[in-house]
Design a protein around this motif. Structure first.
Motif, PDB file in Angstrom:
ATOM      1  N   UNK A 103       0.851  -1.184   0.000  1.00 44.07           N
ATOM      2  CA  UNK A 103       0.000   0.000   0.000  1.00 44.07           C
ATOM      3  C   UNK A 103       0.888   1.236   0.000  1.00 44.07           C
ATOM      4  N   UNK A 104       0.919   1.951  -1.102  1.00 42.12           N
ATOM      5  CA  UNK A 104       1.763   3.128  -1.229  1.00 42.12           C
ATOM      6  C   UNK A 104       2.870   2.889  -2.229  1.00 42.12           C
ATOM      7  N   UNK A 147      -1.964  -0.169  -8.840  1.00 43.09           N
ATOM      8  CA  UNK A 147      -3.416  -0.076  -8.998  1.00 43.09           C
ATOM      9  C   UNK A 147      -3.969   1.103  -8.199  1.00 43.09           C
ATOM     10  N   UNK A 148      -5.161   1.511  -8.577  1.00 40.18           N
ATOM     11  CA  UNK A 148      -5.916   2.500  -7.797  1.00 40.18           C
ATOM     12  C   UNK A 148      -6.368   1.821  -6.501  1.00 40.18           C
ATOM     13  N   UNK A 149      -6.144   2.489  -5.389  1.00 37.66           N
ATOM     14  CA  UNK A 149      -6.505   1.890  -4.101  1.00 37.66           C
ATOM     15  C   UNK A 149      -8.001   1.621  -3.997  1.00 37.66           C
ATOM     16  N   UNK A 150      -8.789   2.297  -4.790  1.00 35.85           N
ATOM     17  CA  UNK A 150     -10.234   2.059  -4.778  1.00 35.85           C
ATOM     18  C   UNK A 150     -10.581   0.671  -5.316  1.00 35.85           C
ATOM     19  N   UNK A 169       1.987   7.552   4.070  1.00 36.10           N
ATOM     20  CA  UNK A 169       2.234   8.564   5.104  1.00 36.10           C
ATOM     21  C   UNK A 169       1.394   8.306   6.353  1.00 36.10           C
ATOM     22  N   UNK A 170       1.895   8.774   7.492  1.00 36.34           N
ATOM     23  CA  UNK A 170       1.224   8.525   8.767  1.00 36.34           C
ATOM     24  C   UNK A 170      -0.218   9.021   8.770  1.00 36.34           C
ATOM     25  N   UNK A 171      -0.464  10.157   8.132  1.00 40.62           N
ATOM     26  CA  UNK A 171      -1.805  10.751   8.149  1.00 40.62           C
ATOM     27  C   UNK A 171      -2.832   9.854   7.465  1.00 40.62           C
ATOM     28  N   UNK A 172      -2.367   9.018   6.526  1.00 39.51           N
ATOM     29  CA  UNK A 172      -3.296   8.164   5.782  1.00 39.51           C
ATOM     30  C   UNK A 172      -3.322   6.733   6.299  1.00 39.51           C
ATOM     31  N   UNK A 173      -2.432   6.415   7.214  1.00 39.21           N
ATOM     32  CA  UNK A 173      -2.224   5.021   7.605  1.00 39.21           C
ATOM     33  C   UNK A 173      -3.489   4.344   8.137  1.00 39.21           C
ATOM     34  N   UNK A 178      -7.874   0.476   7.585  1.00 37.53           N
ATOM     35  CA  UNK A 178      -9.308   0.167   7.640  1.00 37.53           C
ATOM     36  C   UNK A 178      -9.788  -0.451   6.325  1.00 37.53           C
ATOM     37  N   UNK A 179      -9.308   0.087   5.209  1.00 32.24           N
ATOM     38  CA  UNK A 179      -9.698  -0.430   3.899  1.00 32.24           C
ATOM     39  C   UNK A 179      -9.141  -1.834   3.682  1.00 32.24           C
ATOM     40  N   UNK A 180      -7.923  -2.048   4.152  1.00 30.88           N
ATOM     41  CA  UNK A 180      -7.285  -3.361   4.024  1.00 30.88           C
ATOM     42  C   UNK A 180      -8.075  -4.414   4.799  1.00 30.88           C
TER      43      UNK A 180
END
Length: 227
Positions: A103-104, A147-150, A169-173, A178-180
């Motif tokens: 992821x990222x 890929x698009x994370x969506x 980044x930490x702000x998105x972690x 949650x999505x994972x």
């Protein structure tokens, strides 16, 4: 006579009645690397004592850890290196191959995706995910598609992804975690700084590089003070 085991190399791992501690699985990984090195050198058999002496391990701990999973050696000979290595790979689930998503697709994510050692150890990086449109559809140098994370949930099912590696980044972690989890992935390796939470039934392992660097910095300071 070695104290290793009574049964021959075809002994099978036993079904566990109790959960295994992370310290034990960490030691199994160390044993596996030692056995891989011995196998590469053409060593056929080794006792727990010789294994411990060569790799600075504890012979009694080796015997205890392995006995927890079954009996894997021959009395008077020790462990068959190739067979024990195969059994440890089976115990750790590496014999069936583990498919991984990262992821990222920043510098860290791309570097992890192209690390050849993962494939050698039974881990296949099958996908990268990001939110930036200019990255989606591109590939890492090693050929891993971004890929698009969506589309994560769809790709998880299609590629049968078992582990997600967090390099965002930490702000998105937390949002990405949650999505994972929502997509059904229950094993996460986190390289993102800061704390994230997961529900019960999901295994999260965090690799905090800053904490490790701070520990090394402390070691240097203590060395200077001692000197």
């Amino acid at each position: 006579m070695t104290r290793d085991n009574k049964l021959g190399p075809e002994a099978r791992p036993r079904v566990l009645a109790e959960p295994v501690s992370e310290l034990t699985t960490n030691r199994l990984s160390v044993y596996l690397r030692c056995l891989s090195a011995l196998d590469a050198e053409g060593v056929r058999t080794i006792s727990s004592q010789a294994l411990a002496e060569q790799f600075h391990l504890n012979a009694a701990q080796i015997r205890k850890d392995l006995a927890y999973f079954g009996e894997f050696g021959v009395r008077g000979i020790g462990y068959y290196v190739k067979e024990l290595r195969r059994h440890l790979r089976q115990i750790l689930g590496l014999d069936r191959g583990v498919r991984v998503a990262i992821m990222g697709a920043g510098n860290l994510g791309l570097a992890l995706a192209d690390y050849a050692g993962f494939r050698d150890d039974g881990f296949e990086i099958v996908a990268l995910f990001d939110t930036l449109k200019e990255k989606i559809g591109r590939r890492s140098r090693g050929g891993v598609l971004i890929y698009d994370i969506r589309d994560f949930r769809k790709i998880v099912k299609r590629e049968q992804i078992g582990i997600a590696v967090m390099a965002v980044p930490a702000a998105a972690a937390q949002l990405v975690v949650n999505a994972v989890v929502a997509a059904g992935v229950h094993a996460i390796l986190n390289f993102s700084p800061g704390a994230v939470k997961v529900p019960r039934g999901v295994k999260l392992k965090t690799m905090d590089l800053t904490v490790s660097l701070e520990s090394l910095s402390f070691f240097l300071v203590q060395g200077e003070m001692d000197g």
